[in-house]
Design an enzyme around this catalytic site. Sequence first.
Site, mmCIF file in Angstrom:
data_model
loop_
_atom_site.group_PDB
_atom_site.id
_atom_site.type_symbol
_atom_site.label_atom_id
_atom_site.label_comp_id
_atom_site.label_asym_id
_atom_site.label_seq_id
_atom_site.Cartn_x
_atom_site.Cartn_y
_atom_site.Cartn_z
ATOM 1 N N HIS A 1 0.857 -1.181 0.000
ATOM 2 C CA HIS A 1 0.000 0.000 0.000
ATOM 3 C C HIS A 1 0.894 1.232 0.000
ATOM 4 O O HIS A 1 2.132 1.121 -0.078
ATOM 5 C CB HIS A 1 -0.968 -0.014 1.192
ATOM 6 C CG HIS A 1 -0.312 -0.249 2.523
ATOM 7 N ND1 HIS A 1 0.599 0.628 3.085
ATOM 8 C CD2 HIS A 1 -0.420 -1.283 3.405
ATOM 9 C CE1 HIS A 1 0.995 0.174 4.248
ATOM 10 N NE2 HIS A 1 0.422 -0.993 4.473
ATOM 11 N N GLY B 1 1.852 3.154 2.249
ATOM 12 C CA GLY B 1 2.865 3.188 3.300
ATOM 13 C C GLY B 1 4.142 2.510 2.848
ATOM 14 O O GLY B 1 5.239 3.048 3.018
ATOM 15 N N HIS B 2 4.011 1.322 2.252
ATOM 16 C CA HIS B 2 5.184 0.644 1.703
ATOM 17 C C HIS B 2 5.836 1.475 0.591
ATOM 18 O O HIS B 2 7.064 1.588 0.518
ATOM 19 C CB HIS B 2 4.790 -0.717 1.118
ATOM 20 C CG HIS B 2 4.217 -1.679 2.105
ATOM 21 N ND1 HIS B 2 2.915 -2.108 2.056
ATOM 22 C CD2 HIS B 2 4.789 -2.306 3.165
ATOM 23 C CE1 HIS B 2 2.696 -2.962 3.033
ATOM 24 N NE2 HIS B 2 3.805 -3.095 3.723
ATOM 25 N N SER C 1 -2.560 -0.178 6.514
ATOM 26 C CA SER C 1 -2.140 -1.499 6.948
ATOM 27 C C SER C 1 -2.721 -2.526 5.992
ATOM 28 O O SER C 1 -3.858 -2.375 5.519
ATOM 29 C CB SER C 1 -2.651 -1.794 8.370
ATOM 30 O OG SER C 1 -2.484 -3.163 8.698
#
Length: 293
Positions: free
Chosen positions: A34, A36-37, A185
């Site tokens: 996602h 965030g990654h 997450s």
Amino acid sequence: MEIVRLVHTMREIARRERAAGAKIGFVPTMGALHDGHLSLIRRVKEISDIVVVSLFVNPTQFGPDEDFRAYPRELARDADLCIAEGVSYLFTPEADEMYPPGHSTFVEVEGLSDRLEGASRPGHFRGVTTVVLKLLEIVRPTVAAFGRKDAQQAVIIKRMARDLMLDVEILELPIVRDEDGVALSSRNAYLSPEQRKAVRAIPRALETAREEVAAGKRSHNDITGVVRGVLAAERLLRVDYVELVDAERLERVEELAGECLLLLAVRSGETRLIDNTRLRPPRKDKKDRQQRT
């Protein structure tokens, strides 16, 4: 981008790249990527010559009643995202590559791994530190990036790298949140629409804690109490823990005096989510103490 499945192949690539003088940036993941990654990948790409992303759902960090088999696995989608971000190598080993028959060696950071997430998920951090050390030894990065959402994990990995004198810089990068404030997450995909609405209380609770600190609250019970109150108002949420701890030692603090971490874990149905925020007293507190002395 090259997809690498075998440990010895990834190791040879790393040796070749380092021998050529390349700075290797590394982002270890369990997939289901996602934003965030992707933020970690983008940061590492800025400061590295080549970028390696690992995609490995690590069995040793899951408990017997956890979601190892159900954890989302989306290799084709993840590979497309990595290609779009300019990743050089995607390392996707199978479990028997990382844990060959007869494997019996584990890594554990004592004093940090048995509290908070470690208390709720016995053995979890032993699995995390073991696989991270293996990946670092295989990829041999100059720098490796981890997200601050897993704050306890980041503290433990930095301590492991320091204690074992690993030749790698560990970056801890900011939490990425959705428009409603919920931390990104891979497990968010498990939530029903009603549960997803309920978990908005998590960032709201953290913001309430920051407001209470700004208003003068300092005690552990006062700060965690307001957080629990916000979470308890949502009938679909069950609190696992809410703790105010020292940002390096992860020990409970009774009064906020320096930088601390406010950590929480919450369940909604079968989905367990974690989040955190850093808290510190306003600077005027320090000035007031200096004036009194």
